[in-house]
Design an enzyme around this catalytic site. Sequence first.
Site, mmCIF file in Angstrom:
data_model
loop_
_atom_site.group_PDB
_atom_site.id
_atom_site.type_symbol
_atom_site.label_atom_id
_atom_site.label_comp_id
_atom_site.label_asym_id
_atom_site.label_seq_id
_atom_site.Cartn_x
_atom_site.Cartn_y
_atom_site.Cartn_z
ATOM 1 N N CYS A 76 -29.965 -7.999 75.136
ATOM 2 C CA CYS A 76 -29.802 -8.668 76.427
ATOM 3 C C CYS A 76 -28.410 -9.199 76.679
ATOM 4 C CB CYS A 76 -30.849 -9.770 76.591
ATOM 5 S SG CYS A 76 -30.632 -11.217 75.521
ATOM 6 N N HIS A 115 -32.919 -15.673 75.990
ATOM 7 C CA HIS A 115 -32.761 -14.433 76.752
ATOM 8 C C HIS A 115 -31.807 -14.639 77.914
ATOM 9 C CE1 HIS A 115 -33.584 -10.613 78.591
ATOM 10 N NE2 HIS A 115 -33.953 -11.203 79.720
ATOM 11 N N ASP A 130 -31.968 -8.076 85.792
ATOM 12 C CA ASP A 130 -32.047 -8.082 84.327
ATOM 13 C C ASP A 130 -32.084 -6.640 83.838
ATOM 14 O OD1 ASP A 130 -32.549 -8.498 81.646
ATOM 15 O OD2 ASP A 130 -34.266 -9.829 81.955
#
Length: 297
Positions: A76, A115, A130
Site C-alpha cells: 500500500c 494502511h 486506493d
Amino acid sequence: MKTPLTDYKIDLNAYFARLGYTGSKEATLDTLAALQLQHQKAISFENLDPFLNRPVLLDLPSVEHKLVFSDRGGYCYEQNLLFAHVLHRLGFVVSNLMARVQWGSEDSEITPRSHMLLHVRLDNRPYIVDVGFGGNSIPEPMIMNRENAQQTAYGTYRCLLIDGEYWLQLHTDGGWRRMYRFDLTRQHPVDYIAPNYYTSTHDDSHFRHSIIAARIFQDGRHNLLNNRLTTRYRDGHTVQKMLGSADETQDVLLEVFGVRVPDVAAFQKKWKQLAQGWEVGTRPAVREPVHVIAQGA
C-alpha cells in the site's frame, strides 16, 4: 534510513508507458477512474521484499525504480505514494490518509493505523482512491458518505460515515464486510516511515510470512496466497490452482503478475520452509491473512 522526498519528480512518461495509458491527462473524474484501474492492471500488489527480508524503501526515487522501471509491484505505501505523486503532478487535489484495517477483525476491535489510502476532492465532491489493498482494492474512485452501494465491474462497495469515522465496506457472499475505517486527518510522507517499518520487518506482520500477490485483469482478478492461485472472473465463477514448487510459483509471479522474484535463492529456501506445513496438511507456522472471496470480484 531513506526518507520520502517530496521535491523529486518521477518520469511521468515512463509511468504512463508502464501502464500502457494513452488517455487524457486532464484532472477530471474520467481521467482519475481510468488511471486508478489501469494502475492496478499494470502494477501488481505484492509483498516479496518483506517476505524475503528486504527493506521497503519509500523515497520516491526508490519507489519509481521498483514499480516503474523494474518487473516489480509493491504494497500500500509504495503503490499509493506513487499514485498520489502522479495525481498531484496532473493537478488533482489529493490528501494522504491512514486507515485501520478491519479485514478479518471483529467490528469492535481497535486495530492499528497501518494502511495508506488517498482522498481526492474533485468538482466539490470527496472520493476515496486506493490502488494498494491487494485482492479487494477498489477499482475506481469511491464516493464518500453515501448510503447507496457503488457497483463496479470488480465488486460492490460503499463508504459510510459511522460515529465520526468513514467505513469502507465490500459486499461478499456473507453480506457486507468492513475493509477499513479512517478519518480525514492528513498524513505526510514522513508519517508512513514507522508503520512501513513495522509492517515490513516485525515478526507479527503477515507480510513477513506469506506470499501475497494480486492483480486486476480485463475479465476479473488474480490472487496468490502462498501456493494457491485464485482467479475470480467478473461473471462470478472462480478457478483455483495449487502450485507444487517454488519454480512454479516464480513462473506464476512473472507470467500472471508481471513480478520477477528479486532473490531466487532466498525465495526457494523460504518457499520450501512454508511447504513443509502444506505437505503434512497442517497450517504453516506463520501468520496468514484472512482470505475472503468477494462477490463480483
